[in-house]
Design a protein around this motif. Structure first.
Motif, PDB file in Angstrom:
ATOM      1  N   UNK A 137     -16.115  38.385 -38.139  1.00 24.52           N
ATOM      2  CA  UNK A 137     -16.449  40.217 -38.643  1.00 24.52           C
ATOM      3  C   UNK A 137     -16.200  40.934 -37.647  1.00 24.52           C
ATOM      4  N   UNK A 138     -16.113  40.587 -36.312  1.00 23.06           N
ATOM      5  CA  UNK A 138     -16.036  41.429 -35.558  1.00 23.06           C
ATOM      6  C   UNK A 138     -15.725  40.307 -34.344  1.00 23.06           C
ATOM      7  N   UNK A 139     -15.136  41.143 -33.763  1.00 24.54           N
ATOM      8  CA  UNK A 139     -14.378  40.667 -31.721  1.00 24.54           C
ATOM      9  C   UNK A 139     -14.748  41.676 -30.814  1.00 24.54           C
ATOM     10  N   UNK A 140     -15.567  40.680 -29.148  1.00 24.06           N
ATOM     11  CA  UNK A 140     -15.766  41.219 -28.418  1.00 24.06           C
ATOM     12  C   UNK A 140     -14.857  40.909 -27.320  1.00 24.06           C
ATOM     13  N   UNK A 141     -14.190  41.831 -26.552  1.00 25.80           N
ATOM     14  CA  UNK A 141     -13.339  41.308 -25.685  1.00 25.80           C
ATOM     15  C   UNK A 141     -13.086  41.822 -24.700  1.00 25.80           C
ATOM     16  N   UNK A 142     -12.985  42.032 -23.370  1.00 21.90           N
ATOM     17  CA  UNK A 142     -12.294  42.289 -21.869  1.00 21.90           C
ATOM     18  C   UNK A 142     -12.338  41.079 -21.548  1.00 21.90           C
ATOM     19  N   UNK A 143     -10.430  42.035 -20.844  1.00 24.42           N
ATOM     20  CA  UNK A 143      -9.731  41.527 -20.552  1.00 24.42           C
ATOM     21  C   UNK A 143      -8.731  42.235 -20.198  1.00 24.42           C
ATOM     22  N   UNK A 144      -7.443  41.735 -19.971  1.00 23.15           N
ATOM     23  CA  UNK A 144      -5.914  42.615 -20.028  1.00 23.15           C
ATOM     24  C   UNK A 144      -5.654  43.387 -21.046  1.00 23.15           C
ATOM     25  N   UNK A 145      -4.892  44.796 -20.594  1.00 26.73           N
ATOM     26  CA  UNK A 145      -4.339  45.489 -21.712  1.00 26.73           C
ATOM     27  C   UNK A 145      -3.579  44.868 -22.953  1.00 26.73           C
ATOM     28  N   UNK A 146      -2.914  43.757 -22.015  1.00 24.84           N
ATOM     29  CA  UNK A 146      -1.421  42.929 -23.387  1.00 24.84           C
ATOM     30  C   UNK A 146      -2.391  42.987 -24.142  1.00 24.84           C
ATOM     31  N   UNK A 147      -3.303  41.983 -23.809  1.00 14.71           N
ATOM     32  CA  UNK A 147      -4.167  41.029 -24.797  1.00 14.71           C
ATOM     33  C   UNK A 147      -5.151  41.658 -25.831  1.00 14.71           C
ATOM     34  N   UNK A 148      -5.822  42.948 -25.168  1.00 14.98           N
ATOM     35  CA  UNK A 148      -6.178  43.811 -25.943  1.00 14.98           C
ATOM     36  C   UNK A 148      -5.831  44.115 -27.059  1.00 14.98           C
ATOM     37  N   UNK A 149      -4.707  45.209 -26.729  1.00 12.07           N
ATOM     38  CA  UNK A 149      -3.499  45.601 -27.277  1.00 12.07           C
ATOM     39  C   UNK A 149      -3.549  44.578 -28.574  1.00 12.07           C
TER      40      UNK A 149
ATOM     41  N   UNK B  91     -25.382  52.575 -21.279  1.00 12.15           N
ATOM     42  CA  UNK B  91     -24.604  52.230 -21.722  1.00 12.15           C
ATOM     43  C   UNK B  91     -22.898  51.913 -20.877  1.00 12.15           C
ATOM     44  N   UNK B  92     -21.503  51.267 -21.185  1.00 13.18           N
ATOM     45  CA  UNK B  92     -20.979  50.699 -19.778  1.00 13.18           C
ATOM     46  C   UNK B  92     -19.407  51.118 -21.250  1.00 13.18           C
ATOM     47  N   UNK B  93     -18.320  51.206 -20.641  1.00 15.23           N
ATOM     48  CA  UNK B  93     -17.565  51.622 -21.665  1.00 15.23           C
ATOM     49  C   UNK B  93     -16.102  52.758 -20.845  1.00 15.23           C
ATOM     50  N   UNK B  94     -15.552  52.467 -21.206  1.00 13.16           N
ATOM     51  CA  UNK B  94     -13.701  53.537 -20.274  1.00 13.16           C
ATOM     52  C   UNK B  94     -13.755  54.848 -21.398  1.00 13.16           C
ATOM     53  N   UNK B  95     -12.451  54.903 -20.668  1.00 13.42           N
ATOM     54  CA  UNK B  95     -11.821  56.249 -21.979  1.00 13.42           C
ATOM     55  C   UNK B  95     -10.515  55.784 -21.520  1.00 13.42           C
ATOM     56  N   UNK B  96      -9.649  56.512 -22.477  1.00 16.48           N
ATOM     57  CA  UNK B  96      -7.968  56.480 -22.033  1.00 16.48           C
ATOM     58  C   UNK B  96      -7.918  54.908 -22.800  1.00 16.48           C
ATOM     59  N   UNK B  97      -7.090  53.897 -22.210  1.00 20.25           N
ATOM     60  CA  UNK B  97      -6.979  52.356 -22.169  1.00 20.25           C
ATOM     61  C   UNK B  97      -7.244  51.565 -21.524  1.00 20.25           C
ATOM     62  N   UNK B  98      -8.698  51.890 -20.408  1.00 14.99           N
ATOM     63  CA  UNK B  98      -9.460  50.763 -20.559  1.00 14.99           C
ATOM     64  C   UNK B  98     -10.350  50.984 -21.184  1.00 14.99           C
ATOM     65  N   UNK B  99     -10.262  51.272 -22.897  1.00 17.45           N
ATOM     66  CA  UNK B  99     -11.539  50.664 -23.763  1.00 17.45           C
ATOM     67  C   UNK B  99     -10.971  50.821 -25.275  1.00 17.45           C
ATOM     68  N   UNK B 100     -12.057  50.768 -25.815  1.00 15.21           N
ATOM     69  CA  UNK B 100     -11.612  51.069 -27.505  1.00 15.21           C
ATOM     70  C   UNK B 100     -12.665  52.345 -27.843  1.00 15.21           C
ATOM     71  N   UNK B 101     -13.885  53.055 -26.932  1.00 13.12           N
ATOM     72  CA  UNK B 101     -13.773  53.291 -26.725  1.00 13.12           C
ATOM     73  C   UNK B 101     -15.679  53.559 -27.600  1.00 13.12           C
ATOM     74  N   UNK B 102     -15.835  52.098 -27.484  1.00 12.44           N
ATOM     75  CA  UNK B 102     -16.889  52.251 -28.398  1.00 12.44           C
ATOM     76  C   UNK B 102     -17.928  51.042 -26.818  1.00 12.44           C
ATOM     77  N   UNK B 103     -19.230  51.116 -26.632  1.00 18.93           N
ATOM     78  CA  UNK B 103     -19.696  50.691 -25.531  1.00 18.93           C
ATOM     79  C   UNK B 103     -21.112  50.069 -25.502  1.00 18.93           C
ATOM     80  N   UNK B 104     -20.828  49.311 -24.373  1.00 22.99           N
ATOM     81  CA  UNK B 104     -21.612  48.053 -24.313  1.00 22.99           C
ATOM     82  C   UNK B 104     -23.018  47.859 -23.369  1.00 22.99           C
TER      83      UNK B 104
END
Length: 490
Positions: free
Chosen positions: A221-233, A448-461
């Motif tokens: 029902x949900x996926x939380x991922x930290x890693x490369x942009x290639x896999x993230x996309x 809260x931790x997270x990025x903008x642009x291509x660093x994140x899905x704009x959610x925060x951990x």
């Protein structure tokens, strides 16, 4: 030597695949640290279904009761901290002092989220008809797939797993292959904390098999991922197609701006720390330092002198500042990126080579390059190694423009003693984590931790922000039974 197993349906087991991965010490490549199971697709599917069955009972437990399991896990992690830190160092090469710091952060994360079990999940609103009760509640997503990287093999899994559990979800956890042994030991501690069978599933193996199955399984029902942009996309596309929630933390090319009025000694010291600790293998590590021309020469001299003074050493040594990189392939990629920078016109001012004294491991000398063009690969591509590019800026506004000229927006820092520069930086910089007179790397576990642009899905951990991903909001209206509005008001 460690022989790591899978944990499915509350049982430790060997994989039916008869395949095992091996982990060698990056500081001493002849040393086999241990082996881990390579799960099959069928075993991964079994783990997901087990988590689905366990969800019904786990989500019905009260928040304080779920918190007790996390408190117990925190105690176990604290008690076994030194042993786990040694394993982190042996498996991924993180200096022991930093590994101990990571374990302590893991303890803090578990305790923080254990306390979340006592906090309110919703809000009460005024109902327009008076007698009705209008309020919101948060409910768990369900089964959450958690895919974690190797560079923070304790902290990142825990800042995903702990909130998932406290808010009533069950978890299937797939760690990075490079940190499978550390993950196994951490999973053993979680099992000892007494979580009911099925609440946490642990599967190691190949991303294209195990990870792909987790990402695409209809019961996730949900996926939380930290890693490369290639896999993230790829994860984002799969999640959108299935209509499930996803949370991505990916790459960074983090800038530090050194303004003309900066305290140069402080700026050089903290920039070196942010760029070189753990051999630059942090998503928040400084990789670009953008310097106003007015102070370019004295700052560069300070920085280069400090980097040349770094001793590359065995990560088990108590005073180790910079140890090996994680794997021979990473070592080769870093050296290739440095050479590419030179080909683009950059000049090596320090490092740029393998360590001659520690040839038995994956060591790369800390490297500084200047004459770096803002549009070069060296200034744009994530290297994930002890490599720092110095980029000159004509003035402060030019420095901000260079800093923002990136597909990434994870973290950024500035060194300045001028309030106007600081406020302008805060207003215009495009990054999720911003530091003033501090390192780009590092954030408090309750923030809260997270990025903008291509660093994140704009959610925060991390912190209270984690509730936004791991729960869904329900709006509830309760009205009086069997009465008209007038009768209820009377």
């Amino acid at each position: 030597m460690i022989s790591a197993k899978l944990y499915i349906q509350g049982e430790w087991r060997e994989s039916e695949s008869d395949r095992r991965g091996e982990r060698y010490n990056p500081a001493h490549l002849e040393e086999l640290v241990g082996t881990y199971e390579v799960a099959t697709i069928q075993e991964t599917e079994e783990a997901v279904l087990s988590a689905s069955k366990a969800l019904k009972r786990w989500k019905m437990k009260a928040g304080p009761e779920r918190g007790e399991y996390l408190f117990k896990a925190a105690q176990l992690l604290e008690h076994n901290g030194k042993e786990l830190a040694c394993l982190i160092t042996s498996e991924v090469g993180k200096p022991f002092g930093e590994a101990m710091g990571e374990v302590k952060r893991g303890v803090a994360l578990l305790r923080y989220y254990a306390g979340e079990g006592m906090r309110a999940l919703g809000e009460v609103y005024p109902a327009s008809d008076g007698p009705s009760l209008l309020y919101s509640n948060r409910v768990p997503l369900g089964v959450v797939g958690i895919i974690t990287p190797w560079n923070f093999p304790v902290a990142i899994p825990l800042w995903k797993i702990a909130p998932a559990l406290i808010y009533g979800n069950t978890v299937i956890w797939k760690p990075a292959e490079h940190s499978s042994l550390t993950a196994y030991r951490l999973m053993q501690l979680l099992e000892q904390a007494g979580f009911p069978p099925g609440v946490i599933q642990f599967v190691t193996g190949i991303g294209s098999e195990v990870g792909h199955t987790v990402i695409n399984h209809p019961s996730i029902n949900g996926i939380s991922f930290t890693g490369s942009n290639h896999v993230g996309k790829q994860i984002a596309k799969a999640a959108v197609e299935r209509g499930v929630k996803y949370q991505l933390e990916m790459g960074g090319k983090n800038p530090t701006i050194v303004a003309a009025d900066a305290h140069l000694e402080q700026a050089a010291e903290m920039t070196v720390s942010a760029a070189m600790r753990f051999s630059g293998q942090k998503c928040t590590a400084t990789s670009r330092v953008i310097v106003e021309r007015a102070v370019l020469e004295p700052f560069t001299k300070l920085l280069v002198d400090k980097v040349k003074g770094i001793k590359v050493s065995d990560p088990m040594q108590a005073d180790c500042f910079l140890g090996p990189v994680v794997h021979p392939s990473a070592q080769a990629d870093i050296l290739s990126a440095i050479q590419q920078g030179v080909n683009e016109g950059a000049r090596i001012r320090a490092g740029g080579s393998l360590s001659s004294e520690l040839s038995e491991g994956c060591y790369v000398n800390p490297t500084v390059l200047d004459h770096v063009k803002p549009d070069s690969d060296l200034a744009r591509k994530e290297i994930f190694g002890p490599v720092l590019a110095i980029i000159p800026a004509d003035d402060f506004q030019h420095a901000i423009a260079i800093a923002n000229d990136s597909q990434y927006g994870l973290s950024a820092a500035i060194f300045t003693s001028d309030i106007d520069r600081m406020l302008s930086f805060l207003k215009h910089i495009e990054a999720g984590l911003i530091k003033v007179n501090g390192e780009t790397a590092g954030v408090e576990p309750h923030a809260p931790f997270g990025g903008m642009k291509q660093s994140s899905s704009h959610s925060r951990e991390q912190g209270r922000a984690a509730i936004e991903f791991y729960t869904s909001v329900q709006t509830i209206v309760i009205s009086p039974a069997g009465k008209s509005l007038e009768e209820a008001e009377a």
